[in-house]
Design an enzyme around this catalytic site. Structure first.
Site, short mmCIF file in Angstrom:
data_model
loop_
_atom_site.label_atom_id
_atom_site.label_comp_id
_atom_site.label_asym_id
_atom_site.label_seq_id
_atom_site.Cartn_x
_atom_site.Cartn_y
_atom_site.Cartn_z
N ASP A 1 93.38 20.06 17.15
CA ASP A 1 93.21 20.96 18.28
C ASP A 1 92.25 22.10 17.95
O ASP A 1 91.48 22.55 18.81
CB ASP A 1 94.57 21.54 18.71
CG ASP A 1 95.23 22.33 17.59
OD1 ASP A 1 95.28 23.57 17.68
OD2 ASP A 1 95.69 21.71 16.62
N SER B 1 108.09 26.03 11.03
CA SER B 1 108.48 24.75 10.44
C SER B 1 108.97 24.93 9.01
O SER B 1 109.48 23.98 8.41
CB SER B 1 107.30 23.77 10.46
OG SER B 1 106.24 24.26 9.67
N LYS C 1 102.35 32.75 3.28
CA LYS C 1 103.01 33.35 4.44
C LYS C 1 103.74 34.65 4.12
O LYS C 1 103.92 35.50 5.01
CB LYS C 1 104.00 32.36 5.05
CG LYS C 1 103.37 31.13 5.70
CD LYS C 1 102.80 31.47 7.06
CE LYS C 1 102.42 30.21 7.83
NZ LYS C 1 101.94 30.52 9.19
N GLU D 1 92.05 20.98 9.14
CA GLU D 1 93.34 20.63 9.74
C GLU D 1 93.55 19.12 9.67
O GLU D 1 92.62 18.36 9.37
CB GLU D 1 93.40 21.10 11.19
CG GLU D 1 92.34 20.54 12.09
CD GLU D 1 92.30 21.23 13.46
OE1 GLU D 1 93.23 22.00 13.78
OE2 GLU D 1 91.33 21.00 14.20
N GLY E 1 95.92 16.12 14.21
CA GLY E 1 96.16 17.32 15.00
C GLY E 1 94.95 18.23 15.00
O GLY E 1 95.00 19.35 14.50
N SER F 1 97.28 26.64 0.14
CA SER F 1 98.12 27.47 1.00
C SER F 1 99.60 27.47 0.65
O SER F 1 100.30 28.43 0.93
CB SER F 1 97.94 27.05 2.47
OG SER F 1 98.30 25.70 2.65
#
Length: 329
Positions: free
Chosen positions: A213, A81, A56, A207, A211, A307
């Site tokens: 999606d 988060s 990030k 994922e 979750g 990650s």
């Protein structure tokens, strides 16, 4: 509707120059035991060793570096988060920009503490009852702050794409690449680098099973929104892909896969025992999917982007000691 100005690989290359000397060029690691288990040559891009403990920082520093003088002076706000929160807080400190971060009350204690230690002004909310984006937009309007979303921002996407750019530069061509998927910033950025540098490489987003999606969105062709998923992969507890990330993912990614929490714990244990790495559950998504595709990747060169590695040590030890039973077991 106005067409979105989607990020390109040229934006990734520009971000690479912008973050040089600020973000770490993280190592690419190998393990003979992983190669034997998967019957493939497996290369791990270790973003758990990045500044703030995750990829990030790349997108955060790139986005903040592009602010004009007024925005720089007024400051920024974001919601996260934990990993993007820490990244924005550190990048803002380095660039001398005030930063406010909206974080869930149940975020890992280590992520909350680190965000504050980096100088971020933390605003707490309940992720299951409150809308973090609305809270952030209200703060931006009230105080003249610039909103820097954790993934749905062209400059953030471009910055995240530098991890895969470095992987291809250091490791050469790959046959398969597995990448964690939450809101899609890392996967979209990775897709830009992959199609530019290794167009034949099969690219998979991964994922949490609870979750999915992204998987639903990818297969039906439109963004699907879900309730906040209950999963140990707190970095992927997003409810939907972004308006900027989804078109890139749909165009450039081969498929979206999922992994169970039990599989993530198993991968955490393997990373710790074989590579001596602390990897958070979200960072294990790529390896979990690669292990499930063992027959397809046999004899190939495989890339996995780890990650992040931000997890409380007590939680890390508890998960490894107790594990999580698979629902099918």
């Amino acid at each position: 509707m106005t067409a979105l100005n989607l990020s390109t690989f040229e934006d990734v290359a520009a971000a690479s120059e912008r973050i040089k000397g600020h973000a770490h060029r993280t190592p690419v690691m190998r393990s003979r035991s992983f190669d034997r288990e998967l019957g493939a040559e497996v290369l791990f891009k270790c973003e758990n060793l990045q500044r703030t403990g995750s990829f990030k920082f790349r997108g955060a520093f790139n986005a903040l570096s592009k602010l004009d003088e007024r925005q720089h002076r007024a400051g920024v706000v974001t919601f996260s988060s934990g990993n993007h929160a820490q990244a924005i807080a550190l990048a803002a400190r380095l660039l001398e920009i005030p930063a406010t971060i909206v974080m869930p009350h149940d975020a890992p204690a280590s992520k909350l503490a680190a965000t504050r230690d980096y100088g971020g002004n933390v605003v707490i909310y309940d992720r299951y009852k409150e809308d973090r984006e609305q809270i952030s937009r209200t703060l931006a309007e009230q105080h003249g702050l610039t909103l820097i979303p954790p993934y749905d921002n062209p400059d953030v996407i471009a910055g995240q794409g530098t991890a895969a750019q470095e992987l291809f530069e250091d490791a050469g061509p790959l046959d398969f690449l597995f990448v964690s998927l939450g809101g899609g910033g890392l996967l979209a950025g990775t897709a830009l680098s992959t199609r530019a540098l290794a167009p034949q490489c099969k690219l998979y987003g991964v994922e949490p099973e609870a979750g999915n999606d992204g998987q639903q969105s990818f297969r039906c062709g439109t963004i699907v929104r879900i309730d906040t998923p209950v999963t140990i992969a707190d970095g992927a507890q997003t409810q939907q892909l972004g308006a900027y990330t989804f078109p890139i993912i749909r165009r450039d990614v081969d498929d979206i896969l999922t992994a169970t929490d039990a599989q993530l714990v198993d991968c955490m244990r393997l990373f710790a025992s074989r590579l001596k790495l602390v990897v958070e559950p979200t960072g294990c998504l790529g390896l979990a999917a690669a292990r499930e595709m063992k027959s397809r990747i046999h004899g190939k060169r495989i890339g996995v982007i780890i990650s992040g590695g931000n997890i409380d040590l007590e939680r890390f030890g508890s998960l490894l000691a107790k594990g999580i039973p698979d629902r099918d077991s």
